[in-house]
Scaffold this active site. Structure first.
Site, mmCIF file in Angstrom:
data_model
loop_
_atom_site.group_PDB
_atom_site.id
_atom_site.type_symbol
_atom_site.label_atom_id
_atom_site.label_comp_id
_atom_site.label_asym_id
_atom_site.label_seq_id
_atom_site.Cartn_x
_atom_site.Cartn_y
_atom_site.Cartn_z
ATOM 1 C CD GLU A 135 5.333 7.078 7.770
ATOM 2 O OE1 GLU A 135 6.331 7.186 6.909
ATOM 3 O OE2 GLU A 135 4.176 6.854 7.315
ATOM 4 C CD GLU A 145 7.050 3.943 -0.636
ATOM 5 O OE1 GLU A 145 7.578 5.063 -0.143
ATOM 6 O OE2 GLU A 145 6.370 3.143 -0.125
ATOM 7 C CD GLU A 163 6.285 -0.206 5.916
ATOM 8 O OE1 GLU A 163 6.359 0.747 5.315
ATOM 9 O OE2 GLU A 163 6.085 -1.476 5.670
ATOM 10 C CG ASP A 169 4.431 9.368 2.741
ATOM 11 O OD1 ASP A 169 3.122 8.991 2.957
ATOM 12 O OD2 ASP A 169 5.559 9.006 2.942
ATOM 13 C CD GLU A 183 -3.543 4.849 2.379
ATOM 14 O OE1 GLU A 183 -2.525 4.917 3.099
ATOM 15 O OE2 GLU A 183 -3.767 4.575 1.283
#
Length: 676
Positions: free
Chosen positions: A370, A269, A145, A342, A364
């Site tokens: 992405e 999510e 992913e 995000d 993180e």
């Protein structure tokens, strides 16, 4: 001896660059060394350190000494002292722990490859964090992913009986930059990873990683007691559930005594979590923490949560977690993304950092790109992470995690320069005070340029400048002055500020964030809007809350600014958007020119691969610029300034571009083919 070494180095400089595929990463030193290495202790980790030096070190004899005295204890189990004596004819690496000797050995080799003078060394190093960890978003079917470098490294069907050579190389690369932990599966976890069958496979990987000082962690599905254990509930206060997790922990630690613990994505999510049973995140985390505590395991509990509510998504993690401060066990670390939304190309830091003083926190970062052009765009991310540390003191954190950009591509990361982000993450996790420039210099010297060849130095400096500008260029041609989340649906590769999906959550759509209308553009998070500014310390709250003082780079993050509003740059919002988008395009074109100048110094295979990626990036930059400016122009009713490059696309054509979700094969080429 020194004359002989000088002669060897001169021979190396005369050897022409040969074709390479990038598989050796930054560990490109020749393995024909015959260094004299002595050790006062033998173990798999010490043996790995000695083997590395014997293969690659070209200098004086090295003594690896495991010793516990006042000095080494002060440096910690992973710290080391590296010193020379007898006018550089002897080198000593000492540490209180085996991993310290391993990191010291790699540091000595790094000094050699970056051209440092090792004749007079007296270096003491200790890591800033005990936990420096990669998070792999790898699925059991070997898909990844948000991964753009091929399939997952882990060959689950072949494990545990068949072991890829790449497993040890992966561990070796991580150890060379100080990474000491890896979460090997996706945070959207399958409960199968905890089955007896898969735990044997995990054990096989842990056995390979152990000699390089790396512990294995697993992402877990909170509903595993139901999905795997057949229980009617996963309520963290249920006695059967508590017993199930305790037994599962015993099973894991019998197989893997140094297992690190669990990473948990819960009630986010669609993932199950304690809130499904009326319990808090703290109650869920603490139940798991109690299960692993007898084995010194930890729980990393992600704060990436947002509920279907009217609250500004940027506020929701704070609203949900800040009231829980002080309620978590001491072996729980709350893992928080660097920004409040995000992993956008630019975000202000998440206000949750510093808002939970009684709770251990870790940051993180996302190493995989992405939202920064996948592995097709050059975006050196160390400046982005250093920007975060400008606001959040590194000493306030317990650990540092990075979402890995690693896959089965020959060069590991898809883009040769994407390797620099893996490298930079490890170096910053070891020492957040290192500068982005220094890390880039280290990486370039070990990866592309010979640090001892004077002819290479000007080219290396130019490429370092390109790296330093690259992330800002991406921000400019994608989403400047605080715009965010303008990405196409699902794949997050190209621009789609007009995206509208019937039935989709509002906060999954670009219009939720840009809120463009005839009056202006941007999300009002001031006290007159969502009041997200109130979550920041007073000094920043006042700065961000006033449109007159809000920094230009965050303006549209915190304010719905009129198109004619004059920014601190002196331009109106509309003119600044036009100039920033155009500047990003021009910067990427300049990157192409800089890279072209390096051709004589770089092997043809990697030179052409990077050149091809830069060509894609340049076309993508124009795509982004045209799509966003043509779209926003419909609201601003203003013209693009005369000194800005004219759009080459039509907005109607761009709106018809639909890239398949999950397709990571050069989206730009597909777009161009469709338009033909």
């Amino acid at each position: 001896m020194k004359k002989l070494l000088s002669f060897i180095w001169m021979l190396c400089l005369l050897i022409p660059a040969s074709a390479e595929d990038g598989s050796r990463l930054w560990l490109r030193y020749t393995t024909d060394g015959q260094a004299n290495v002595t050790c006062n202790r033998q173990s798999p980790i010490v043996d790995a350190a000695a083997a590395e030096l014997r293969k690659g070190w070209k200098g004086a004899p090295v003594a690896l000494t495991l010793i516990r005295n006042k000095e080494t204890r002060a440096l910690g189990e992973e710290g080391f002292r590296l010193s020379t004596s007898d006018e550089g004819r002897k080198i000593s690496i000492t540490s209180a722990g085996e991993r310290g000797l391993l990191y010291g050995a790699f540091h000595l080799l790094r000094l050699q490859e970056t051209g440092a003078d090792w004749a007079r060394l007296d270096i003491k190093e200790s890591p800033a964090y005990d936990l420096r960890i990669l998070n792999h978003w790898d699925n059991l079917d070997r898909s990844v992913e948000r991964g753009y470098a091929g399939r997952s490294l882990w060959e689950w069907d072949a494990l545990p009986s068949t072991l890829s050579d790449r497993y040890a190389e992966y561990a070796r690369a991580n150890a060379s930059i100080g990474i000491n932990g890896t979460v090997i599966n996706n945070v959207n976890a399958s409960s199968r990873i905890l089955s007896a069958e898969y735990l044997e496979k995990v054990k096989a990987l842990a056995d390979i990683f152990r000699p390089y000082g790396i512990r294995v962690y697993l992402s877990i599905n909170f509903a595993s007691p139901m999905q795997l254990g057949g229980l009617p509930t996963a309520d963290p206060l249920d006695k059967q559930v508590i017993a199930w997790w305790k037994e599962k922990a015993r099973e894991i630690y019998r197989l893997i005594p140094d297992f690190g613990g669990f990473l948990v994505k819960a009630n986010s999510e669609g993932q199950p979590g304690p809130c499904d049973f009326g319990r808090s995140h703290a109650e869920g985390a603490n139940m798991l923490a109690d299960a692993v505590k007898p084995y010194k395991g930890i729980i990393m509990w992600r704060a990436f949560v947002y509920s279907p509510s009217d609250a500004d998504r940027a506020k929701q993690a704070y609203l949900e977690f800040q009231p829980l401060d002080g309620q978590f066990r001491n072996n729980v670390i709350v893992q928080i993304k660097n920004g409040p939304v995000d992993f956008q190309p630019r975000e202000p830091y998440s206000p949750l950092f510093g808002a939970m003083p009684a709770t251990a926190q870790m940051v993180e970062f996302q190493i995989t790109q992405e939202y920064l052009g996948f592995s097709y765009h050059l975006a050196y991310l160390a400046p982005m992470w250093k920007e975060f540390f400008n606001f959040v003191p590194h000493a306030s954190l317990k650990a540092m995690a990075g979402v890995a950009n690693i896959g089965t591509d020959t060069n590991w990361c898809g883009h040769h320069f994407a390797q620099s982000n893996w490298y930079a993450f490890g170096r910053l996790a070891w020492n957040p005070e290192l500068s982005s420039e220094a890390i880039a210099d280290e990486w370039l010297a070990q990866t592309f340029f010979n640090a001892r060849n004077q002819q290479h130095i000007p080219a290396a400096h130019k490429v370092r400048q390109m790296m330093m500008q690259s992330r800002e260029a991406v921000v400019d041609y994608m989403m400047p002055i605080g715009l965010h989340h303008l990405f196409a649906w699902g794949h997050h590769y190209g621009p789609e500020p007009w995206c509208a999906i019937p039935g989709a959550r509002p906060d999954w759509l670009p219009s939720y964030y840009h809120k463009a209308d005839k009056e202006g553009v941007g999300f009002d998070r001031s006290r007159n809007g969502s009041n997200a500014t109130a979550q920041y310390p007073d000094s920043l709250r006042r700065l961000y809350d006033d449109i007159r003082t809000c920094p230009d780079e965050y303006l549209l993050w915190f304010h719905h600014a009129p198109w004619q509003h004059v920014m601190q740059s002196g331009r109106t919002v509309w003119d600044e958007l036009c100039h920033r988008y155009d500047r990003g395009v021009q910067q990427v074109r300049n990157f192409q020119k800089i890279w072209a100048e390096t051709e004589e110094f770089i092997d043809a295979e990697r030179f052409e691969a990077v050149q091809s990626r830069l060509s894609i990036q340049a076309r993508d930059a124009v795509w982004w610029k045209d799509a966003c400016l043509l779209y926003f122009m419909e609201y601003s009713d203003m013209r693009i300034p005369y000194d800005i490059e004219r759009p080459i696309h039509r907005l109607d054509d761009l709106k018809r571009v639909k890239l398949p979700i999950g397709n990571h094969e050069c989206p730009t080429e597909q777009m161009l083919n469709e338009r033909r």
